[in-house]
Design a protein around this motif. Structure first.
Motif, PDB file in Angstrom:
ATOM      1  N   ALA A  40       0.565  -1.554  -0.430  1.00  0.00           N
ATOM      2  CA  ALA A  40       0.308  -0.076   0.099  1.00  0.00           C
ATOM      3  C   ALA A  40       1.009   1.541  -0.052  1.00  0.00           C
ATOM      4  O   ALA A  40       1.828   1.220   0.441  1.00  0.00           O
ATOM      5  N   PRO A  41       0.225   2.671  -0.908  1.00  0.00           N
ATOM      6  CA  PRO A  41       0.812   3.637  -0.126  1.00  0.00           C
ATOM      7  C   PRO A  41       2.060   3.715   1.069  1.00  0.00           C
ATOM      8  O   PRO A  41       0.565   4.312   1.555  1.00  0.00           O
ATOM      9  N   GLY A  42       3.094   4.060   1.130  1.00  0.00           N
ATOM     10  CA  GLY A  42       3.543   4.577   2.148  1.00  0.00           C
ATOM     11  C   GLY A  42       4.107   3.011   3.057  1.00  0.00           C
ATOM     12  O   GLY A  42       4.625   3.976   4.227  1.00  0.00           O
ATOM     13  N   LYS A  43       3.918   2.123   2.789  1.00  0.00           N
ATOM     14  CA  LYS A  43       3.324   1.148   3.437  1.00  0.00           C
ATOM     15  C   LYS A  43       5.010   0.296   3.101  1.00  0.00           C
ATOM     16  O   LYS A  43       5.350   0.364   2.079  1.00  0.00           O
ATOM     17  N   GLN A  44       5.638  -1.046   3.547  1.00  0.00           N
ATOM     18  CA  GLN A  44       6.464  -1.857   3.339  1.00  0.00           C
ATOM     19  C   GLN A  44       5.967  -3.113   2.340  1.00  0.00           C
ATOM     20  O   GLN A  44       3.861  -2.811   2.423  1.00  0.00           O
ATOM     21  N   ARG A  45       6.036  -3.301   1.425  1.00  0.00           N
ATOM     22  CA  ARG A  45       5.560  -5.131   0.712  1.00  0.00           C
ATOM     23  C   ARG A  45       4.909  -6.085   1.797  1.00  0.00           C
ATOM     24  O   ARG A  45       6.280  -6.414   2.910  1.00  0.00           O
ATOM     25  N   GLU A  46       3.864  -6.513   2.663  1.00  0.00           N
ATOM     26  CA  GLU A  46       3.822  -7.526   3.346  1.00  0.00           C
ATOM     27  C   GLU A  46       3.279  -8.880   2.056  1.00  0.00           C
ATOM     28  O   GLU A  46       2.794  -8.450   1.605  1.00  0.00           O
ATOM     29  N   LEU A  47       3.471 -10.238   2.912  1.00  0.00           N
ATOM     30  CA  LEU A  47       2.988 -10.901   2.404  1.00  0.00           C
ATOM     31  C   LEU A  47       1.363 -11.077   2.639  1.00  0.00           C
ATOM     32  O   LEU A  47       0.878 -11.142   3.989  1.00  0.00           O
ATOM     33  N   VAL A  48       0.642 -11.759   1.911  1.00  0.00           N
ATOM     34  CA  VAL A  48      -1.205 -11.788   2.041  1.00  0.00           C
ATOM     35  C   VAL A  48      -1.023 -13.248   2.461  1.00  0.00           C
ATOM     36  O   VAL A  48      -1.810 -13.332   2.552  1.00  0.00           O
ATOM     37  N   ALA A  49      -0.611 -14.024   1.467  1.00  0.00           N
ATOM     38  CA  ALA A  49      -1.145 -15.716   1.254  1.00  0.00           C
ATOM     39  C   ALA A  49       0.381 -16.262   0.922  1.00  0.00           C
ATOM     40  O   ALA A  49       0.957 -16.089  -0.742  1.00  0.00           O
ATOM     41  N   VAL A  50       0.213 -17.665   0.568  1.00  0.00           N
ATOM     42  CA  VAL A  50       1.324 -18.647   0.451  1.00  0.00           C
ATOM     43  C   VAL A  50       0.720 -20.088   0.472  1.00  0.00           C
ATOM     44  O   VAL A  50      -0.087 -20.226   1.022  1.00  0.00           O
ATOM     45  N   ILE A  51       1.363 -20.608  -0.940  1.00  0.00           N
ATOM     46  CA  ILE A  51       0.693 -21.407  -0.925  1.00  0.00           C
ATOM     47  C   ILE A  51       2.113 -22.762  -1.695  1.00  0.00           C
ATOM     48  O   ILE A  51       2.630 -22.362  -2.102  1.00  0.00           O
ATOM     49  N   THR A  52       2.174 -23.970  -0.634  1.00  0.00           N
ATOM     50  CA  THR A  52       3.411 -25.131  -1.281  1.00  0.00           C
ATOM     51  C   THR A  52       2.848 -25.622  -2.174  1.00  0.00           C
ATOM     52  O   THR A  52       2.106 -25.372  -2.647  1.00  0.00           O
ATOM     53  N   THR A  53       3.850 -26.053  -2.808  1.00  0.00           N
ATOM     54  CA  THR A  53       4.006 -27.430  -4.182  1.00  0.00           C
ATOM     55  C   THR A  53       2.988 -28.636  -3.456  1.00  0.00           C
ATOM     56  O   THR A  53       1.768 -28.795  -4.489  1.00  0.00           O
TER      57      THR A  53
END
Length: 115
Positions: A40-53
């Motif tokens: 988001a503007p002015g914020k750090q990049r953040e993890l939303v979701a992750v999926i493994t193999t």
């Protein structure tokens, strides 16, 4: 050239839904973990979701119960279904994947939640 290409962003009203997709292309021998991040503007990049193999998933607390990540290993794609969107979900969303044991990022797609 190995790359990730996102699609599906846009403008949506609060409470609405969007589906983001990301396709990996090029000479791909292996795909491990795939994920979605946002910034988001002015914020750090953040993890939303992750999926493994193996399709195990993990979500940020802020999106649990509203977002669903999925992957299609045959098509080399990962998707993010976003429901009950809130204005605070507004951000540039980035696809991320371990392709051929290297870390790749997509170019980003804008999601704006506003009335």
């Amino acid at each position: 050239q190995v790359q990730l290409v996102e699609s599906g962003g846009g403008l949506v009203q609060p409470g609405g839904s969007l589906r983001l997709s990301c396709a990996a292309s090029g000479r791909i021998f292996s795909i491990n973990t795939m994920a979605w991040y946002r910034q988001a503007p002015g914020k750090q990049r953040e993890l939303v979701a992750v999926i493994t193999t193996g399709s195990s998933t993990k979500y940020a607390d802020s999106v649990k119960g509203r977002f669903t990540i999925s992957r299609d290993n045959a098509k080399n794609t990962v998707s993010l279904q976003m429901n009950s969107l809130k204005p605070e979900d507004t951000a540039v969303y980035y696809c991320n994947a371990d392709l051929n044991e290297y870390d790749y990022w997509g170019q980003g797609t804008q999601v704006t939640v506003s009335s």
